[in-house]
Design a protein around this motif. Structure first.
Motif, short mmCIF file in Angstrom:
data_model
loop_
_atom_site.label_atom_id
_atom_site.label_comp_id
_atom_site.label_asym_id
_atom_site.label_seq_id
_atom_site.Cartn_x
_atom_site.Cartn_y
_atom_site.Cartn_z
N ALA A 25 54.02 34.55 -25.17
CA ALA A 25 53.57 33.67 -26.05
C ALA A 25 54.89 32.60 -26.58
CB ALA A 25 52.97 34.37 -27.33
N ARG A 40 50.73 34.44 -32.29
CA ARG A 40 51.90 35.59 -32.57
C ARG A 40 52.35 35.84 -33.88
NH1 ARG A 40 56.70 31.60 -30.22
NH2 ARG A 40 57.77 30.81 -32.18
N MET A 100 55.05 42.03 -26.26
CA MET A 100 54.76 40.52 -26.27
C MET A 100 56.24 40.02 -26.45
SD MET A 100 52.81 38.52 -29.45
CE MET A 100 53.85 38.77 -30.70
N ALA A 102 58.02 36.53 -27.60
CA ALA A 102 57.51 35.77 -28.30
C ALA A 102 58.86 34.72 -28.78
CB ALA A 102 56.92 36.21 -29.55
#
Length: 301
Positions: A25, A40, A100, A102
């Motif tokens: 993300a 996010r 994730m 980010a």
């Protein structure tokens, strides 16, 4: 190429993961409606997380093109909001772990950064990488948010229909990562939410909700959407009120509704070429994306 592992620092006591999903993300390329940012923030604010790798942004970010904010208070500098690009280990609502990535999209050393991420994918045994985008489109906010899906392997898409044929757009690290993973024979896919172009510069949580649902649908992750849904309802009510008070805006939305409905009828009847009110061409969409990026660049300056 310089050693890609020098771009990041791993945390201590790394856990052993069972073929996790990686959601990337990254923001800074195109994030219409701030949908990726909202996605996010929703994940980090509502789920249990820990950082497992931190990237050295001094090697990757052009600070002059995206200057981090500082707060000045009366006679001194009070704070500095340092940017962060990190790999987070997250537990979904059922306790299943996923990763994730980010933070801001790197400005520099793209191929080295992608090599670093690819190495982390190998290290953690990632089985699928899912990227997120949100693009401005000539669609009305009064219709359900739609999404374009793409993947390194057709089987990952299921029976999803494509909204586009062939279109040239500016590259991004996230899309290039998916492309490079495909060259390596690894599974990767992405979702681009369609945000009404007239709302692209505002927060549009309905697009973030759809991205969340799309990730859940393709990975089996249990991700929260309640806060995004409530925020989307509030935004919808506010936009409806503003448009009701603006005759020109109301005509624009009405025209987009007619185009959108004709497009869907064409898809259902396989008569898209006969529609008198088609959606924009690939060239027009590319030009709209270029315009949006130019506006973002001016805002950052």
């Amino acid at each position: 190429m310089l050693d890609p592992t020098e771009l990041y620092e791993l945390a201590d006591d790394l856990p052993a993961l069972d073929e996790p999903v990686l959601v990337q993300a990254l923001t800074g390329f195109v994030d219409a409606g701030s949908a990726i940012q909202l996605f996010r923030e929703n994940v980090l604010d509502t789920l249990e997380t820990r950082v497992v790798a931190t990237f050295d942004l001094d090697q990757l970010l052009d600070y002059r093109s995206r200057r981090p904010p500082m707060i000045f208070m009366e006679d001194h500098w009070e704070s500095y909001e340092a940017p962060s690009l990190a790999l987070h280990l997250v537990r979904d609502q059922l306790g299943k772990e996923f990763l994730m990535l980010a933070g801001p999209e790197p400005d520099l050393q793209w191929e080295r950064f992608i090599a670093a991420v690819s190495g982390l994918i190998e290290r953690f045994g990632v089985k699928l990488t899912v990227g997120l985008n949100a693009i401005p489109m000539a669609v009305p906010h009064t219709r359900p948010v739609s999404v374009t899906a793409h993947a390194t392997d057709q089987r990952l898409l299921g029976d999803r229909e494509s909204w586009l044929q062939r279109v040239q757009v500016p590259a991004s690290v996230g899309n290039l990562l998916e492309f490079r993973l495909g060259e390596q024979g690894k599974d990767a896919m992405g979702y681009a939410a369609h945000v009404p172009h007239y709302l692209a510069q505002t927060n549009y949580p309905a697009a973030a909700e759809l991205l969340t649902d799309s990730v859940s649908g393709s990975t089996g992750l249990a991700l929260p959407t309640g806060a995004l849904r409530k925020a989307a309802e509030l935004v919808r009510a506010d936009v409806d009120k503003q448009i009701a008070d603006d005759e020109q805006a109301a005509r624009l939305v009405s025209s987009l509704e007619a185009q959108y409905d004709a497009f869907l009828r064409g898809r259902e009847n396989n008569l898209l070429a006969e529609s008198d009110t088609p959606l924009p061409t690939a060239e027009e969409l590319g030009a709209e994306l270029e315009r949006f990026l130019a506006e973002q660049s001016r805002d950052d300056s």
